[in-house]
Design an enzyme around this catalytic site. Structure first.
Site, short mmCIF file in Angstrom:
data_model
loop_
_atom_site.label_atom_id
_atom_site.label_comp_id
_atom_site.label_asym_id
_atom_site.label_seq_id
_atom_site.Cartn_x
_atom_site.Cartn_y
_atom_site.Cartn_z
N ASN A 286 0.32 -0.98 0.16
CA ASN A 286 0.07 0.30 0.13
C ASN A 286 0.90 0.74 -0.16
OD1 ASN A 286 -1.98 2.01 0.31
ND2 ASN A 286 -2.43 1.27 2.46
N GLU B 255 -8.19 -5.42 5.48
CA GLU B 255 -8.60 -5.07 3.74
C GLU B 255 -7.33 -5.93 3.47
OE1 GLU B 255 -8.31 -0.71 5.89
OE2 GLU B 255 -9.41 -0.86 3.91
N ARG C 98 -2.69 -2.27 -3.48
CA ARG C 98 -3.72 -1.26 -3.17
C ARG C 98 -3.55 -0.19 -4.47
NH1 ARG C 98 -6.48 1.32 2.50
NH2 ARG C 98 -8.04 1.25 1.26
N GLY D 124 -10.58 7.57 7.53
CA GLY D 124 -11.35 7.75 6.46
C GLY D 124 -13.17 6.73 7.24
N HIS E 142 -13.35 2.11 0.05
CA HIS E 142 -12.86 0.61 1.01
C HIS E 142 -13.36 0.27 0.92
CE1 HIS E 142 -12.87 4.18 4.41
NE2 HIS E 142 -11.79 3.74 4.01
N ARG F 23 -11.27 15.20 6.54
CA ARG F 23 -12.38 15.81 4.71
C ARG F 23 -13.76 15.87 5.59
NH1 ARG F 23 -11.43 9.96 2.91
NH2 ARG F 23 -8.60 9.52 3.27
P1 AMP Z 1 -8.40 3.77 11.07
O1 AMP Z 1 -8.04 4.70 10.23
O2 AMP Z 1 -9.33 2.47 10.83
O3 AMP Z 1 -7.31 3.15 11.73
O4 AMP Z 1 -8.57 4.21 12.83
C1 AMP Z 1 -8.58 5.44 13.13
C2 AMP Z 1 -9.35 6.32 14.00
O5 AMP Z 1 -9.06 5.20 14.92
C3 AMP Z 1 -8.57 6.79 14.58
O6 AMP Z 1 -9.30 8.38 14.62
C4 AMP Z 1 -8.40 7.12 15.73
O7 AMP Z 1 -8.71 8.21 17.03
C5 AMP Z 1 -9.17 6.09 16.51
N1 AMP Z 1 -9.39 5.22 17.63
C6 AMP Z 1 -8.60 4.62 17.43
N2 AMP Z 1 -8.42 3.28 18.68
C7 AMP Z 1 -9.48 3.86 19.51
C8 AMP Z 1 -10.08 3.48 20.76
N3 AMP Z 1 -9.94 2.80 21.52
N4 AMP Z 1 -11.12 4.22 20.60
C9 AMP Z 1 -11.71 5.53 19.84
N5 AMP Z 1 -11.27 5.54 18.84
C10 AMP Z 1 -9.99 4.76 18.34
#
Ligand code: AMP
Length: 388
Positions: free
Chosen positions: A7, A378, A85, A206, A174, A235
């Site tokens: 990726n 993913e 990806r 996202g 996604h 965004r």
């Molecule tokens: P991703 O793009 O799927 O990696 O998700 C990232 C987002 O998940 C960020 O805004 C993080 O703050 C949120 N996140 C990760 N762990 C937690 C948690 N334990 N509680 C709330 N939000 C979380």
């Protein structure tokens, strides 16, 4: 068969090496700060490491990754195929595909729709093909899963000829994630995917929500680009396009500045003024900071709005699934969304929602609609597509 999943971003390269006989992850890592200085972080099982390396460009990053694989795995580093990806597959690619020069040219041309992603994905493909010329390279598109969206769901309200001329339509993103969690949800509720109406909520940095009917995407919240839909970390989500005119006029912004503003400075970050990271938003909201409370409430509200509209689009729903960083980890966000779905017969199992770990149902046994948490995977989907 060992499959390497790549990726490529503007200054980073994420990699995962799978043994597909048992779909186990052999090694994963991240090369970052490409073009700045360079850092290579990796883990193999319980072992992990970080190296500072000079990485002037993506070719150097790929060479560093291959050197690491050989050093850690010896002959086990032999790769049989590479899955890339690719964010945008444009109007042409409704499926993963073997990367020929023509496919690579298309991916580069689709920078029209994904200027922040496709050029980097194409660059990753070029350097990987140069470094690993003897194995097949496969493009797995984030948009492909949504090619089944009916025309009335994907067409924008602009003159039809212009939509046709430029391929302007809703594509959705996604796709690997929505496809993966939909399939896992079917297993959790012990019913065939082809019999289910599902709403999958990928809520992370996202965010997109998807109506998956009988295994196919019927509608999704992102649009021609990943900017549309629910507000995200940075965004803006759906906007009245006239806001862009007003900002260009009053703030004297050029095309690049407005793109930067809507992609990098808006969403949770722009509203809260605190952070794009939801953990920090939740902490600031708990501390009573009004704009953090507002940002959190807008995210929850947007997700509810899409769930409601997809129930109506599919004439019902059997299960709602949460995934990605926020969807998987924030039990409070899930509880808040589901609190407003009691009219559908949604009833949470509060203990499973709050204290459970990993993939599981979080609805009560007598809930009319199942609610699930499924950590997304993913990379594994890309590896599976590569094998297929
Ligand atoms: P991703 O793009 O799927 O990696 O998700 C990232 C987002 O998940 C960020 O805004 C993080 O703050 C949120 N996140 C990760 N762990 C937690 C948690 N334990 N509680 C709330 N939000 C979380």
């Amino acid at each position: 068969m060992r499959v390497l999943v790549l990726n490529a971003g503007s200054s980073s390269l994420k990699f995962n090496l799978f043994e597909m006989a048992d779909e186990s992850l052999i090694l994963e890592g991240l090369v970052e700060r490409i073009g700045v200085d360079g850092r290579l972080a990796w883990s193999v099982g319980a072992e992990s490491g970080v190296q500072e390396v000079q990485l002037p460009d993506h070719a150097a990053a790929l060479a560093a990754m291959i050197e690491l694989l050989e050093a850690r795995l010896g002959s086990g580093a032999r790769i049989h195929a590479v899955g890339h990806r690719v964010v945008h597959g444009g109007p042409k690619y409704g499926e993963s595909t073997l990367i020929t020069p023509e496919v690579l040219a298309d991916i580069e041309a689709y920078a029209l729709y994904a200027p922040l992603h496709n050029p980097n994905n194409a660059l990753g493909i070029r350097v990987a093909k140069a470094a690993l010329p003897d194995v097949p390279h496969i493009a797995v598109f984030d948009t492909a899963f949504h090619h089944t969206m009916p025309e009335h769901a994907r067409t924008y309200g602009i003159p039809y000829e212009l939509s046709m001329k430029y391929g302007i339509r809703r594509y959705g993103f996604h796709g690997s994630s929505h496809a993966y969690v939909a399939a896992r949800t079917a297993i959790l509720v012990a019913r065939p995917l082809r019999s289910l109406k599902l709403i999958t909520c990928h809520i992370g940095n996202g965010t997109s929500v998807c109506a998956v009917r009988y295994g196919h995407s019927m509608d999704t919240s992102m649009g021609m680009t990943p900017l549309q839909g629910v507000i995200m970390g940075t965004r803006c989500g759906t906007l009245d396009p006239s806001i862009v005119d007003l900002l260009i006029d009053k703030e004297h912004l050029d095309y690049q500045a407005i793109t930067e503003l809507l992609n990098k400075k808006s969403g949770l970050l722009g509203i809260s003024g605190v952070s794009s990271d939801f953990r920090e938003i939740e902490a600031a909201a708990d501390a009573g900071i009004p704009r953090a409370i507002l940002a959190r409430d807008i995210l929850t509200y947007d997700v509810r709005k899409f769930i409601g509209s997809y129930v109506s689009v599919m004439d019902g729903v059997d299960a709602i699934t949460f995934t990605a960083g926020i969807g998987t980890h924030s039990s409070r966000l899930r509880a808040e969304v589901c609190r407003h779905l009691t009219y559908l017969g949604v009833k949470l199992d509060e203990t499973s929602n709050r204290d459970g770990q990993g993939e599981r149902l979080i609805s009560a046994a007598d809930s009319r609609i199942a609610v699930a948490v499924v950590p997304t995977h993913e990379e594994l989907m890309i590896a599976r597509e590569t094998v297929r």
